[in-house]
Design a protein around this motif. Structure first.
Motif, PDB file in Angstrom:
ATOM      1  N   MET A 164       0.850  -1.180   0.000  1.00 20.34           N
ATOM      2  CA  MET A 164       0.000   0.000   0.000  1.00 20.34           C
ATOM      3  C   MET A 164       0.895   1.243   0.000  1.00 20.34           C
ATOM      4  SD  MET A 164      -3.188   0.911   2.550  1.00 20.34           S
ATOM      5  CE  MET A 164      -2.344   0.919   4.088  1.00 20.34           C
ATOM      6  N   LYS A 165       0.630   2.137  -0.912  1.00 20.12           N
ATOM      7  CA  LYS A 165       1.426   3.357  -1.061  1.00 20.12           C
ATOM      8  C   LYS A 165       1.186   4.296   0.123  1.00 20.12           C
ATOM      9  CE  LYS A 165       1.998   7.014  -4.538  1.00 20.12           C
ATOM     10  NZ  LYS A 165       3.251   7.473  -4.150  1.00 20.12           N
ATOM     11  N   TRP A 166       2.255   4.964   0.544  1.00 19.41           N
ATOM     12  CA  TRP A 166       2.156   5.933   1.640  1.00 19.41           C
ATOM     13  C   TRP A 166       1.602   7.249   1.109  1.00 19.41           C
ATOM     14  CZ3 TRP A 166       4.113   5.882   6.839  1.00 19.41           C
ATOM     15  CH2 TRP A 166       4.548   4.621   7.252  1.00 19.41           C
ATOM     16  N   MET A 167       0.611   7.801   1.805  1.00 23.20           N
ATOM     17  CA  MET A 167       0.062   9.099   1.437  1.00 23.20           C
ATOM     18  C   MET A 167       1.006  10.194   1.939  1.00 23.20           C
ATOM     19  SD  MET A 167      -4.039   8.638   2.106  1.00 23.20           S
ATOM     20  CE  MET A 167      -3.829   8.772   3.859  1.00 23.20           C
ATOM     21  N   ARG A 168       0.964  11.333   1.290  1.00 23.69           N
ATOM     22  CA  ARG A 168       1.827  12.456   1.651  1.00 23.69           C
ATOM     23  C   ARG A 168       1.675  12.844   3.126  1.00 23.69           C
ATOM     24  NH1 ARG A 168       1.928  16.955  -2.553  1.00 23.69           N
ATOM     25  NH2 ARG A 168       0.097  15.754  -2.992  1.00 23.69           N
ATOM     26  N   GLU A 169       0.438  12.846   3.617  1.00 23.58           N
ATOM     27  CA  GLU A 169       0.188  13.204   5.018  1.00 23.58           C
ATOM     28  C   GLU A 169       0.858  12.208   5.967  1.00 23.58           C
ATOM     29  OE1 GLU A 169      -2.244  12.770   2.728  1.00 23.58           O
ATOM     30  OE2 GLU A 169      -2.850  14.848   2.359  1.00 23.58           O
ATOM     31  N   GLU A 170       0.790  10.919   5.612  1.00 21.48           N
ATOM     32  CA  GLU A 170       1.428   9.895   6.440  1.00 21.48           C
ATOM     33  C   GLU A 170       2.941  10.098   6.496  1.00 21.48           C
ATOM     34  OE1 GLU A 170      -0.730   5.685   6.235  1.00 21.48           O
ATOM     35  OE2 GLU A 170      -0.125   6.429   4.264  1.00 21.48           O
ATOM     36  N   VAL A 171       3.516  10.426   5.358  1.00 17.41           N
ATOM     37  CA  VAL A 171       4.960  10.643   5.285  1.00 17.41           C
ATOM     38  C   VAL A 171       5.361  11.813   6.173  1.00 17.41           C
ATOM     39  CG1 VAL A 171       6.851  11.323   3.749  1.00 17.41           C
ATOM     40  CG2 VAL A 171       5.204   9.597   3.004  1.00 17.41           C
ATOM     41  N   GLU A 172       4.600  12.889   6.123  1.00 16.12           N
ATOM     42  CA  GLU A 172       4.906  14.057   6.945  1.00 16.12           C
ATOM     43  C   GLU A 172       4.791  13.736   8.437  1.00 16.12           C
ATOM     44  OE1 GLU A 172       6.340  16.808   5.850  1.00 16.12           O
ATOM     45  OE2 GLU A 172       6.272  15.813   3.900  1.00 16.12           O
ATOM     46  N   ILE A 173       3.773  12.977   8.798  1.00 20.70           N
ATOM     47  CA  ILE A 173       3.610  12.582  10.196  1.00 20.70           C
ATOM     48  C   ILE A 173       4.767  11.689  10.622  1.00 20.70           C
ATOM     49  CG2 ILE A 173       2.188  11.204  11.778  1.00 20.70           C
ATOM     50  CD1 ILE A 173      -0.266  12.232  10.147  1.00 20.70           C
ATOM     51  N   LEU A 174       5.144  10.746   9.770  1.00 24.47           N
ATOM     52  CA  LEU A 174       6.258   9.855  10.088  1.00 24.47           C
ATOM     53  C   LEU A 174       7.544  10.644  10.285  1.00 24.47           C
ATOM     54  CD1 LEU A 174       7.476   7.060  10.504  1.00 24.47           C
ATOM     55  CD2 LEU A 174       7.768   6.924   8.014  1.00 24.47           C
ATOM     56  N   LYS A 175       7.830  11.567   9.410  1.00 17.65           N
ATOM     57  CA  LYS A 175       9.047  12.380   9.541  1.00 17.65           C
ATOM     58  C   LYS A 175       9.074  13.120  10.873  1.00 17.65           C
ATOM     59  CE  LYS A 175       9.313  13.762   4.759  1.00 17.65           C
ATOM     60  NZ  LYS A 175       9.470  14.928   3.896  1.00 17.65           N
ATOM     61  N   ARG A 176       7.959  13.720  11.228  1.00 21.70           N
ATOM     62  CA  ARG A 176       7.896  14.499  12.459  1.00 21.70           C
ATOM     63  C   ARG A 176       8.020  13.604  13.688  1.00 21.70           C
ATOM     64  NH1 ARG A 176       3.399  17.751  11.539  1.00 21.70           N
ATOM     65  NH2 ARG A 176       2.204  15.913  12.009  1.00 21.70           N
ATOM     66  N   LEU A 177       7.281  12.507  13.709  1.00 19.21           N
ATOM     67  CA  LEU A 177       7.297  11.632  14.878  1.00 19.21           C
ATOM     68  C   LEU A 177       8.612  10.865  15.003  1.00 19.21           C
ATOM     69  CD1 LEU A 177       3.680  10.149  14.879  1.00 19.21           C
ATOM     70  CD2 LEU A 177       4.613  11.976  16.306  1.00 19.21           C
ATOM     71  N   TRP A 178       9.168  10.439  13.877  1.00 23.04           N
ATOM     72  CA  TRP A 178      10.376   9.618  13.904  1.00 23.04           C
ATOM     73  C   TRP A 178      11.524  10.326  14.618  1.00 23.04           C
ATOM     74  CZ3 TRP A 178      10.748   4.610  12.680  1.00 23.04           C
ATOM     75  CH2 TRP A 178      12.027   4.054  12.711  1.00 23.04           C
ATOM     76  N   MET A 179      11.644  11.610  14.423  1.00 22.38           N
ATOM     77  CA  MET A 179      12.772  12.346  14.998  1.00 22.38           C
ATOM     78  C   MET A 179      12.548  12.739  16.462  1.00 22.38           C
ATOM     79  SD  MET A 179      14.874  12.112  12.616  1.00 22.38           S
ATOM     80  CE  MET A 179      16.186  13.063  13.346  1.00 22.38           C
TER      81      MET A 179
END
Length: 71
Positions: free
Chosen positions: A1-16
């Motif tokens: 399943m492809k990652w949506m842009r919003e998911e990617v942004e949330i992942l970037k913010r939370l990951w760090m």
């Protein structure tokens, strides 16, 4: 399943954020496996969780050291 842009942004913010755990990430992305989350992290060039935690520990240590030195 492809990652949506919003998911990617949330992942970037939370990951760090060193306070966010693997379990937290799995709750935020309930339809993603840990493997999927980690693969997306790698494709984004984000550091491993251990690197994020290590950077935070080093930053906290240096801050406390400066507090001691500066009195």
């Amino acid at each position: 399943m492809k990652w949506m842009r919003e998911e990617v942004e949330i992942l970037k913010r939370l990951w760090m954020n060193p306070k966010v755990t693997k379990e937290d990430l799995l709750k935020v992305f309930p339809y993603r496996s840990w493997s999927s989350i980690d693969n997306q992290r790698k494709s984004l060039g984000l550091p491993s969780r251990s690197e994020v935690l290590e950077r935070n520990i080093n930053r906290d240590f240096l801050k406390r050291l400066l507090d001691v030195v500066e009195g």
